[in-house]
Design a protein around this motif. Structure first.
Motif: not given
Length: 535
Positions: A73, A76, A92, A97, A110, A125, A127-128, A131
């Motif tokens: 991502e 993102r 980002t 990540t 990350y 941020h 959610e990355k 994941k």
């Protein structure tokens, strides 16, 4: 003039708009990735370097094998929420990540990008991070967090706080499943500090790392105390006073190099064994110098780290929490190429007694080793628990029980070696046969007893000494009798509490043979949801 009936005329043919070819699309994508990598403000990198700090991607380059990092991502952006954020939506969203390899083994990571929103955490941020944590758990690979952020993003309100909650929940769910390492490379304040505290190992760098729940301004407002950020929660504070940081370094480069080394000693997950590293150090190498390193007189001091270096492969070992609770040493090393965890009393500091901090330090280390299938070697030279009202009022009973619980609960191979004295409850707690050590060995200099001969004679023969014509001479005679009858080197072996009394020169060979035999150890605990440790 010809008249055309519009109702029957064929519609005009419309040409489709030209579509960019693949090369154009690829060039556009590369430009987006370049902008994601460079950040939105070229001067931000200069400011980061001016603080003595590397950028997120420079750190990732040091952590991972060359050209192995695969980003997740990178394009993102956050959802525009007002308060000025709608005009600033950098790629980002302030965190990089992905995954890569460290010495050829997969590792996820990350890295907060302080150049973007100060590394503050918002919804996208978080959610990355969620994941990449989920990917690490699914793949069964270690997770490294490179922390350099200003906490929750105020403009996003409660969604930022919920993002932290998701991280904490995953930290706990992954605990004991895959190794989790936090590397503090900037500020970490408020609730954000709890994620590193939930991970297995915390690294900090002097001068740039700080961790605290409430900063100096709040401390000043509430208590009137004036203190700097480093004084409140700097690397040396957490390395030597609080025990939050397992490793403290002077610069980012050496710190990240040590992270790579630590990963090489750990398994990828709790279903694997740590990787073996072949060594030219013979398994049967005699350790003749140990007899000179450790004085026979139990009252004389020495440095247990010299003993560890003599025993392990090539003298190479990694100490955990080197500055905190120095009366016990916890280390990761290799014996015949296999990773082992070593817990050892340190006679050079407080005579090697167990106290509150030493008990907690050792207990945490034992549980970490057990979680990741790392065999335990315990080296004893302990006079007991530290006496004093401050220790009793501070909960030495509860904290000492943590170490007892950790050993009793451990299912990995466990070998105990008694170098000299092992007195009282501290002997039991330091992985004695009675609490489940698989094998126990002792040197000929060992003394295992409820207490030292002097103290024991004063208690047992108190009346006889008081009634003697020469109390001091009688006392000395009775001390020697007690020592000869109950504290001689073979007393415990004769009763099956020590498996053998060995020549110190054979220590390395005996440990390696024992651990080799125990490598296929199978054991289980009673069915239960979980134990209730004395936390």
């Amino acid at each position: 003039m010809t008249v055309i009936d519009a109702s029957t005329a064929a519609p005009p043919v419309l040409e489709p708009p030209p579509r960019p070819d693949l090369a154009t699309r690829t060039a556009e994508l590369r430009d987006r990735h370049r902008r994601a990598a460079d950040g939105t403000d070229p001067s931000a990198t200069e400011r980061q370097h001016a603080r003595g700090k590397l950028t997120a991607r420079e750190r990732l380059d040091l952590l991972f094998d060359k050209d192995s990092f695969c980003e997740v991502e990178p394009l993102r952006v956050h959802r525009a929420t007002g308060f000025g954020l709608e005009h600033k939506r950098p790629y980002t969203d302030g965190v990089v990540t992905g995954w890569g390899t460290v010495e050829g083994r997969t590792v996820f990571a990350y890295a907060h990008d302080f150049r973007i929103f100060g590394g503050a955490l918002g919804e996208a941020h978080a959610e990355k991070i969620h994941k990449v944590m989920d990917l690490a758990e699914a793949a069964g690979a270690p997770l490294v967090a490179l922390c350099d952020g200003a906490g929750a993003r105020i403009q996003e309100g409660v969604t930022a706080l919920a993002g932290y909650g998701g991280i904490f929940r995953r930290n706990v769910r992954m605990s004991g499943v895959v190794p989790q390492i936090s590397v503090m490379l900037g500020p970490c304040a408020g609730g954000a500090a709890y994620s590193p505290a939930l991970t297995d190992f915390v690294f900090m760098v002097r001068g740039i790392s700080q961790m605290f729940i409430t900063g100096p301004d709040v401390v000043r407002a509430v208590t009137g105390e004036e203190i700097s950020q480093d004084g409140l929660g700097g690397a040396d504070v957490h390395g030597g006073t609080t025990g939050v940081a397992a490793f403290v370094h002077d610069d980012e480069e050496s710190c990240l190099l040590e992270v790579r080394h630590l990963l090489s000693l750990l398994p990828a997950n709790n279903r694997e064994l740590p990787p073996r590293e072949w060594t030219n150090d013979p398994a049967n190498r005699r350790t003749e110098s140990l007899a000179d390193l450790v004085p026979a007189d139990p009252a004389r001091s020495y440095d247990i780290r010299d003993v560890i270096a003599e025993i392990v492969d090539d003298g190479d070992w990694t100490e955990i929490h080197a500055q905190w609770a120095q009366n016990v040493v916890c280390a990761l090393a290799r014996l015949d190429g296999h990773t082992v965890g070593i817990v050892a009393n340190q006679p050079a500091h407080l005579a090697g007694v167990l106290d509150i901090n030493a008990s907690e330090k050792a207990a945490r280390f034992v549980r970490t080793c057990d979680a990741f299938s790392i065999p335990l070697v315990t080296l004893l030279d302990v006079p007991g628990f530290l006496p004093g009202a401050d220790q009793e009022h501070g909960g030495i009973i509860r904290h000492g029980a943590k170490l007892l619980y950790a050993y009793c609960d451990a299912t990995v191979p466990r070998v105990q070696l008694i170098l000299r004295k092992a007195y009282g409850g501290a002997y039991i707690v330091m992985d004695s046969r009675s609490i489940g050590a698989d094998l126990s060995f002792a040197w000929p200099t060992n003394e295992i007893a409820v207490m030292g001969a002097e103290g024991a004679a004063n208690v047992v023969f108190r009346r006889e000494i008081a009634a003697a014509d020469d109390p001091e001479a009688t006392r000395q005679r009775l001390i020697e009798e007690y020592r000869e009858q109950l504290m001689h080197p073979y007393y415990a072996a004769e009763r099956g509490l020590v498996d053998d009394v060995i020549d110190p020169a054979e220590t390395r060979a005996v440990l390696i043979r024992s651990l080799s035999m125990l490598r296929s150890k199978q054991t289980s605990l009673p069915s239960r949801k979980h134990g209730n440790s004395p936390t």
